[in-house]
Design an enzyme around this catalytic site. Structure first.
Site, mmCIF file in Angstrom:
data_model
loop_
_atom_site.group_PDB
_atom_site.id
_atom_site.type_symbol
_atom_site.label_atom_id
_atom_site.label_comp_id
_atom_site.label_asym_id
_atom_site.label_seq_id
_atom_site.Cartn_x
_atom_site.Cartn_y
_atom_site.Cartn_z
ATOM 1 N N ASP A 193 16.913 11.086 -2.255
ATOM 2 C CA ASP A 193 16.590 10.928 -3.722
ATOM 3 C C ASP A 193 17.492 11.644 -4.719
ATOM 4 O OD1 ASP A 193 14.338 9.694 -2.736
ATOM 5 O OD2 ASP A 193 12.835 11.101 -3.337
ATOM 6 N N GLU A 217 -0.678 -17.138 0.168
ATOM 7 C CA GLU A 217 -0.294 -15.725 -0.049
ATOM 8 C C GLU A 217 -1.262 -14.800 -0.614
ATOM 9 O OE1 GLU A 217 2.384 -17.384 -2.714
ATOM 10 O OE2 GLU A 217 1.625 -16.414 -4.510
ATOM 11 N N LYS A 267 -3.554 -12.488 -2.961
ATOM 12 C CA LYS A 267 -3.951 -12.433 -4.115
ATOM 13 C C LYS A 267 -4.246 -10.941 -4.928
ATOM 14 C CE LYS A 267 -7.557 -14.448 -7.303
ATOM 15 N NZ LYS A 267 -7.744 -13.297 -8.401
ATOM 16 N N ASP A 296 -4.693 -7.827 -6.541
ATOM 17 C CA ASP A 296 -5.776 -7.178 -7.498
ATOM 18 C C ASP A 296 -5.136 -6.494 -8.578
ATOM 19 O OD1 ASP A 296 -8.108 -7.125 -8.635
ATOM 20 O OD2 ASP A 296 -8.853 -6.225 -6.982
ATOM 21 N N TYR A 332 5.277 -13.938 -8.347
ATOM 22 C CA TYR A 332 5.019 -15.093 -7.416
ATOM 23 C C TYR A 332 5.005 -16.537 -7.965
ATOM 24 C CZ TYR A 332 0.689 -13.657 -9.845
ATOM 25 O OH TYR A 332 -0.200 -13.448 -10.947
ATOM 26 N N LYS A 382 -11.596 -16.036 -2.411
ATOM 27 C CA LYS A 382 -12.078 -14.572 -2.640
ATOM 28 C C LYS A 382 -12.405 -13.822 -1.552
ATOM 29 C CE LYS A 382 -12.643 -13.568 -6.564
ATOM 30 N NZ LYS A 382 -11.957 -13.061 -7.630
ATOM 31 N N CYS A 402 -27.661 27.519 -13.029
ATOM 32 C CA CYS A 402 -26.904 27.386 -11.802
ATOM 33 C C CYS A 402 -28.196 26.765 -10.671
ATOM 34 C CB CYS A 402 -26.374 28.629 -11.277
ATOM 35 S SG CYS A 402 -25.747 28.334 -9.640
ATOM 36 N N CYS A 420 -27.896 30.086 -7.827
ATOM 37 C CA CYS A 420 -28.143 31.580 -8.131
ATOM 38 C C CYS A 420 -28.995 31.619 -9.616
ATOM 39 C CB CYS A 420 -26.949 32.478 -8.224
ATOM 40 S SG CYS A 420 -25.984 32.206 -9.858
ATOM 41 N N CYS A 447 -20.723 27.696 -13.330
ATOM 42 C CA CYS A 447 -21.667 29.011 -12.814
ATOM 43 C C CYS A 447 -20.633 29.956 -13.036
ATOM 44 C CB CYS A 447 -22.158 28.885 -11.553
ATOM 45 S SG CYS A 447 -22.857 30.493 -11.081
ATOM 46 N N CYS A 475 -22.371 34.090 -7.184
ATOM 47 C CA CYS A 475 -23.176 32.994 -6.618
ATOM 48 C C CYS A 475 -22.764 32.770 -5.344
ATOM 49 C CB CYS A 475 -22.929 32.014 -7.672
ATOM 50 S SG CYS A 475 -23.682 30.631 -7.305
HETATM 51 S S1 IVH Z 1 -0.903 -18.081 -9.039
HETATM 52 C C1 IVH Z 1 -0.861 -21.442 -12.144
HETATM 53 N N1 IVH Z 1 -0.709 -16.342 -7.284
HETATM 54 O O1 IVH Z 1 -5.232 -14.297 -10.010
HETATM 55 C C2 IVH Z 1 -1.016 -20.374 -11.242
HETATM 56 N N2 IVH Z 1 -2.044 -15.751 -9.096
HETATM 57 O O2 IVH Z 1 -7.568 -15.813 -10.539
HETATM 58 C C3 IVH Z 1 -1.118 -19.042 -11.632
HETATM 59 N N3 IVH Z 1 -3.227 -13.839 -8.840
HETATM 60 O O3 IVH Z 1 -4.438 -15.122 -13.306
HETATM 61 C C4 IVH Z 1 -1.586 -17.958 -10.705
HETATM 62 N N4 IVH Z 1 -2.119 -12.967 -7.209
HETATM 63 O O4 IVH Z 1 -3.238 -13.072 -12.357
HETATM 64 C C5 IVH Z 1 -1.120 -16.582 -8.395
HETATM 65 N N5 IVH Z 1 -0.295 -14.859 -5.680
HETATM 66 C C6 IVH Z 1 -0.705 -15.259 -6.489
HETATM 67 C C7 IVH Z 1 -1.824 -14.235 -7.421
HETATM 68 C C8 IVH Z 1 -2.331 -14.638 -8.373
HETATM 69 C C9 IVH Z 1 -2.884 -12.495 -8.040
HETATM 70 C C10 IVH Z 1 -3.981 -13.587 -10.264
HETATM 71 C C11 IVH Z 1 -3.368 -13.867 -11.617
HETATM 72 C C12 IVH Z 1 -4.162 -15.056 -11.920
HETATM 73 C C13 IVH Z 1 -5.523 -14.703 -11.275
HETATM 74 C C14 IVH Z 1 -6.321 -16.022 -11.021
#
Ligand code: IVH
Length: 700
Positions: free
Chosen positions: A54, A134, A136, A138, A247, A341, A435, A438, A453, A458
């Site tokens: 670094d 792939e 999803k 969050d 993605y 999901k 408190c 005490c 407190c 205490c």
């Molecule tokens: S593809 C037209 N790939 O999930 C295709 N979305 O519930 C567009 N998200 O709005 C989305 N990981 O914000 C895609 N590997 C992934 C994702 C992904 C997270 C989110 C994205 C989307 C939402 C849909």
């Protein structure tokens, strides 16, 4: 050039530029220096495999800052120095997306996925489909536009048709490149979609900081990421250590209408990766048929907690781009993709009551007692609800149904109460005025969210302080854990910290207790005696001074010869220490101004503890080692923040005001009262920006 040749060339250039530090680089070498920095940023932030320490990266970065400062016309928009935003965002402008941002249809089980696959097969007339699966991510979705190889714009999702221009904030995210060699693949313009995330470790650190500042912790990294993107001050965004996965390419414009360089979704992920973007290239899997999709989704779900970031499911995409096009979309979502999901990490339960815990600083923390409920691998029956304001904001009442959430390894949180379920028998929560331990009255300082407190005798505080004192990162007295401290306290064998070192006098009483055979009593006394040799910083941390964590404890230990030297320290002199801000300095000063604390420390010294700093280390190194600086007025070449960073990198210290401790005042245009003040103190050297640059470029 293949990858490893490029890597070797970069290593050679790195070695060259490390030798140029303090000498400077020429115009013709500047592009290579920027390429070297970009290469190391990519290794660090995208590949997660740095090739440089670094500190060495920082030195190269400052070589670039110093060179650009001396030659402002050499600055280019993709220079690594251009991430650092200096101005505040003035409200965010709305920008139309080139292609609307759609959301995805959801599936929750194998039957849903089979349904999806059946529709795709029917629509396409194919027997078996190739899918790319792939994670999803969050977080918060974003859209990026690159033109002629440069990042032009970053926007939030907004309503899907138009989003807010958050380019300045996006530039703070180091895994998003400011430029990419798109032309090498015949790409003139591209719109890329992805997700901004906060990794679990960054989220936990961020929450710890929020709580230490008296704010409420955030419920999950998703909220933290999306909140961060709309901050007014880009510098704050930079501090939050956001990350990004890209993605999807929603638009690709090739030069002269050349065909697109890819024809599959997996090809897009690989292309993005090769161009320097962080895509889920490694995490994705291309499979044939829906059963393999289901298998991969379930296998990934099983290792969800091991990932360094949060995912809430998987995304299943038809791999062939031509087939994606044929399938098209409904008004809401593409027909060629679906989200799978994962099982919910939320649950509802009843709030049975509130218990109030008193910590070692006297802070009273309300803890919600819940009807036990199973949530993402653990049974939850109590959750901290932080402070009075938090309870009010969430309108929590005893008897309420509440929605709780546990994101990954993160501590469970109450998301909200569910007033729809109320029957009128729920009882509003009234914060106590005394408190709970005490019974002395509680106090709340202005601007503080926490009731305290302030009775230092205490029982709760005394016991918690001792528990902290012996804990692992403090004096580390393993045989004397929380349970023993509580037991000894109740029996009157131990009443304060020095008492720990007098426990040997109570040997007879301890030996007669159940579970204290000869061996364990011996172990206990040996461990206590051994802890007397702990280094000074551990003792400082063990004292539990408010806002003094391990890092500050080390800085403090390094700055004195004897712990009691702090009795003489003013708040101002404490402020000169690294990482010590106003709040911290005040707290340290208060601690060492308290006679009871000083008596305790003297007693500990008499009992044989180490108050002398035996391992004083030099912290600052570099040409400006230990020299203090302050800036006034507007600088013409340097950005103030870069100049300050360069001073610090060379071992200098930035002060917050003019005093006799100041060595250099750097004066820009329209200098203010600081200059007048400094002129009155003979020892302060008043220098111009040019003179500072000279100081910075002359190294040892
Ligand atoms: S593809 C037209 N790939 O999930 C295709 N979305 O519930 C567009 N998200 O709005 C989305 N990981 O914000 C895609 N590997 C992934 C994702 C992904 C997270 C989110 C994205 C989307 C939402 C849909």
């Amino acid at each position: 050039m293949n990858l490893s040749e490029q890597s070797m060339a970069m290593q050679a250039s790195t070695a060259y530029f490390l030798k140029q530090i303090g000498i400077g680089v020429s115009r013709s070498e500047l592009d290579q220096l920027k390429a070297v920095l970009q290469f190391h940023e990519h290794r660090y932030y995208v590949l997660d495999s740095p090739l440089l320490a670094d500190g060495e990266y920082d030195q190269l970065y400052h070589l670039l800052v110093a060179t650009e400062t001396a030659n402002p016309s050499w600055v280019t928009p993709d220079s690594p120095t251009q991430r650092v935003g200096n101005s505040l965002n003035q409200g965010f402008e709305t920008m139309a997306h080139w292609v609307p941002m759609l959301s995805l249809d959801n599936s929750y089980n194998a039957a849903d996925l089979n349904d999806f696959d059946r529709k795709v097969r029917e629509l396409s007339g194919l027997e078996s489909i190739e899918y790319c699966v792939e994670p999803k991510f969050d977080g918060a979705s974003i859209s990026l536009i690159y033109e002629n190889g440069l990042l032009q714009r970053g926007t939030t999702r907004g309503d899907g048709v138009a989003g807010e221009d958050i380019t300045q904030n996006i530039k703070q995210i180091r895994s998003i490149p400011l430029s990419a060699p798109l032309a090498s693949r015949g790409i003139a313009q591209v719109e890329i979609r992805g997700e901004i995330i906060m990794r679990k470790d960054a989220f936990e650190a961020f929450n710890r900081k929020l709580v230490a500042q008296g704010n409420n912790a955030l419920a999950n990294p998703r909220n933290a990421a999306s909140g961060s993107l709309r901050m007014k001050d880009p510098k704050e965004v930079a501090e939050r250590n956001l990350d990004a996965f890209l993605y999807h390419i929603s638009y690709i414009g090739t030069a002269d209408g050349e065909p697109s360089p890819v024809d599959t979704h997996s090809g897009i992920l690989e292309l993005l990766w090769e161009l320097g973007f962080k895509s889920p290239k490694e995490e994705k899997k291309v499979v044939q048929g829906i059963q393999a999709v289901i298998d991969y989704c379930l296998a990934f779900e099983a290792k969800r907690d091991e990932l360094p970031y949060e995912i809430d499911g998987m995304v299943v995409k038809v791999n062939l781009l031509a087939l994606q096009e044929r399938l098209g979309m409904t008004s809401h979502h593409p027909r060629w993709a679906i989200a799978f999901k994962f099982k919910a990490r939320q649950a509802t339960t009843t709030l049975l009551g509130i218990e109030y815990q008193v910590g070692r600083t006297g802070a009273v923390t309300p803890v919600a007692k819940l009807a036990p409920v199973y949530l993402a691998g653990v049974t939850v029956s109590s959750i901290s609800v932080h402070n009075e304001e938090y309870i009010r904001e969430k309108d929590l009442r005893v008897g309420d149904m509440v929605l709780i959430e546990r994101a990954g390894d993160v501590i469970p949180q109450i998301v909200k109460s569910l007033p729809e379920w109320r029957r009128g028998t729920e009882i509003p929560i009234v914060f106590p005025i005394d408190c709970p331990v005490c019974k002395s009255p509680l106090f709340k300082a202005e601007g503080d969210a926490v009731w305290r407190c302030i009775n230092i005798e205490c029982e709760a505080q005394v016991v918690e302080k001792m528990i902290h004192f012996v804990s692992k990162d403090a004096m580390d007295i393993k045989s004397l854990g929380e349970a023993n401290i509580r037991k000894f306290y109740e029996l009157g064998l131990l009443k304060d910290i020095p008492g720990i070192y007098r426990l040997a006098e109570k040997e007879a009483a301890i030996s007669s207790m159940e579970g204290f055979g000869k061996k364990s009593v011996d172990n206990l006394f040996t461990a206590i005696a051994a802890s007397k040799q702990q280094p000074l910083y551990r003792l400082i941390y063990a004292l539990g001074i408010r806002f003094v964590g391990e890092t500050t404890a080390k800085t403090l230990a390094n700055s004195v010869n004897h712990l009691l030297d702090f009795v003489e320290s003013s708040e101002e002199s404490l402020l000169l220490l690294e990482d010590v801000g106003v709040k911290v300095a005040k707290s340290i000063h208060e601690f060492f101004s308290n006679a009871q604390n000083i008596n305790m420390l003297s007693e500990l010294e008499t009992l044989g503890l180490q108050l002398v700093n035996t391992k004083k280390e030099q912290v600052a190194t570099g040409a400006l080692k230990g020299q203090t600086f302050l800036f006034t007025g507007v600088l013409s070449k340097l950005k103030r923040s870069d100049a300050e960073a360069s001073v610090e990198a060379a071992g200098g210290i930035i002060l917050s005001g003019v005093s006799s401790k100041l060595n250099y005042l750097v004066v820009g245009e329209e200098a203010g009262t600081k200059l007048e003040k400094a002129k009155k103190i003979n020892s302060v050297k008043i220098i111009s920006e040019e003179e500072l640059i000279q100081l910075l470029t002359i190294q040892e």
